[in-house]
Design an enzyme around this catalytic site. Structure first.
Site, mmCIF file in Angstrom:
data_model
loop_
_atom_site.group_PDB
_atom_site.id
_atom_site.type_symbol
_atom_site.label_atom_id
_atom_site.label_comp_id
_atom_site.label_asym_id
_atom_site.label_seq_id
_atom_site.Cartn_x
_atom_site.Cartn_y
_atom_site.Cartn_z
ATOM 1 N N TYR A 56 0.744 -1.220 0.195
ATOM 2 C CA TYR A 56 -0.168 0.185 0.133
ATOM 3 C C TYR A 56 0.693 1.295 -0.075
ATOM 4 O O TYR A 56 1.337 1.636 1.007
ATOM 5 C CB TYR A 56 -0.952 0.086 1.085
ATOM 6 C CG TYR A 56 -2.058 -1.043 1.323
ATOM 7 C CD1 TYR A 56 -2.219 -1.932 0.276
ATOM 8 C CD2 TYR A 56 -2.427 -1.630 2.510
ATOM 9 C CE1 TYR A 56 -3.258 -2.986 0.193
ATOM 10 C CE2 TYR A 56 -3.486 -2.445 2.563
ATOM 11 C CZ TYR A 56 -3.725 -3.140 1.506
ATOM 12 O OH TYR A 56 -4.647 -4.233 1.510
ATOM 13 N N ARG A 205 -16.256 -1.504 -2.414
ATOM 14 C CA ARG A 205 -15.622 -0.487 -3.153
ATOM 15 C C ARG A 205 -16.182 0.819 -2.921
ATOM 16 O O ARG A 205 -16.346 1.860 -3.776
ATOM 17 C CB ARG A 205 -15.253 -0.688 -4.455
ATOM 18 C CG ARG A 205 -14.683 -1.957 -4.809
ATOM 19 C CD ARG A 205 -12.970 -2.284 -4.458
ATOM 20 N NE ARG A 205 -12.671 -3.592 -4.936
ATOM 21 C CZ ARG A 205 -11.284 -3.783 -4.655
ATOM 22 N NH1 ARG A 205 -10.497 -2.868 -4.116
ATOM 23 N NH2 ARG A 205 -10.967 -4.971 -4.526
ATOM 24 N N GLY A 206 -17.085 0.914 -1.920
ATOM 25 C CA GLY A 206 -17.897 2.315 -1.648
ATOM 26 C C GLY A 206 -19.019 2.373 -2.310
ATOM 27 O O GLY A 206 -20.046 3.104 -1.970
#
Length: 330
Positions: A56, A205-206
């Protein structure tokens, strides 16, 4: 009422925090000052399971957590991952024993800690027998560098093979109403073996947090632009499902994100979630109803509305899909 759940014998809030978006993936990350504020606010709110990875931000996320929370290390269960390699345009997976042992040292340094509670292989390395990789992970447990072993996006068969070498504490895979692949085999395998199932992207994913409406409004570098479910053919069909989902949330007196998380938690007492966010208000929203029991009739209604038959498009394109070991629907 939903209660606290276990990972490797440690009780955690069923809502943990996925930290990826503080460094990468969904457009421009927040400033470091805001990210530090968010991470500390998370602990203040009761988040006690934080999930990161070496990939990340190419180390940025682990470094951020180490800097922001060094003085609060005992307040949370720390999970990180290794295995995905990005070298310019090249992306691959490397879980060779020597790589595993080198990567953990780098993660420990970035995280400013001498112990990682849960260490995952981020993806399956098909060039190395899982038994060999697990042998290296077991060595790290014996050395006290990690507390437990995790697998990410791996199949039930791989889990059983790995677990035969050394106990696996957790399997992390994408799971939400609109990504049901774990229901093929992994969810049951985890239950059978006493392994915690960690659901990433539990609000789709939102999408299931009412966070995506107009694809053109997303930043150019937003990862969702590369995902088939968000393309011009599939997104209008999926958006219609979202509208119906949001109406159910309003009827039940919760936000869409809270409804989505409650549905995932209802899949079993061995299931926890790690929704990610770069927004303090969303952070507060996600945990606010952590102990809400989803009524069975509402769960059934949601199951019928959003599932593998009603969602348009696969979750990944063909290049990324090659790295995924989790079972796929026909």
């Amino acid at each position: 009422m939903v209660g606290r759940r276990q990972i490797n014998g440690r009780a955690v809030n069923p809502v943990g925090l996925g930290c990826m978006s503080l460094s990468w993936a969904y457009g421009t990350p927040p400033s470091e000052d805001y990210a530090v504020q968010l991470l500390n606010r998370a602990l203040d709110l009761g988040y006690d399971h934080l999930d990161t990875a070496n990939i990340y931000g190419l180390g940025h996320n682990e470094t951020l957590l180490g800097k922001a929370l060094k003085g609060r290390r005992q307040e949370f269960f720390l999970a990180t991952k290794m295995g995905i390699v990005v070298d310019g345009p090249r992306r691959g997976v490397d879980c060779k024993p020597e790589t595993i042992k080198a990567c953990v040292e780098q993660s420990l340094e970035r995280l400013q800690t001498d112990h990682i509670d849960l260490y995952y292989m981020h993806r399956r390395d098909f060039s190395v027998p899982i038994e060999e990789s697990m042998g290296a992970m077991a060595d790290l447990v014996k050395a006290g560098k990690i507390g437990a072993v995790g697998l990410s996006e791996m199949s039930a068969d791989t889990l059983r093979r790995a677990h035969a070498v050394h106990p696996v504490a957790a399997v992390q895979t994408e799971y939400s109403l609109w990504t049901r692949n774990p229901e093929i085999a992994v969810l049951d395998a985890c239950r059978d073996l006493g392994v915690t199932f960690v659901a990433f992207s539990p609000v789709g994913r939102g999408v299931l947090a009412n966070g995506v409406r107009d694809m053109a409004a997303l930043p150019d570098k937003d990862l969702r632009h590369t995902m088939p479910r968000f393309n011009a053919d599939n997104w209008p069909k999926n958006l219609a499902l979202v509208d119906a989902f949001n109406a159910i949330a309003a009827r039940e007196g919760v936000t869409p994100a809270q409804l989505s998380l409650a549905w995932v938690h209802s899949r079993g007492d061995h299931v926890v979630t790690i929704p990610g966010t770069a927004s303090i208000p969303h952070l507060e929203e996600n945990i606010a109803r952590w102990d809400w029991d989803l009524p069975a009739h509402v769960a059934d209604e949601l199951d019928s509305l959003i599932n593998q038959h009603t969602v348009a498009g696969p979750r990944y394109g063909p290049v990324i899909q090659q790295t995924i070991d989790t079972e796929e629907f026909a």
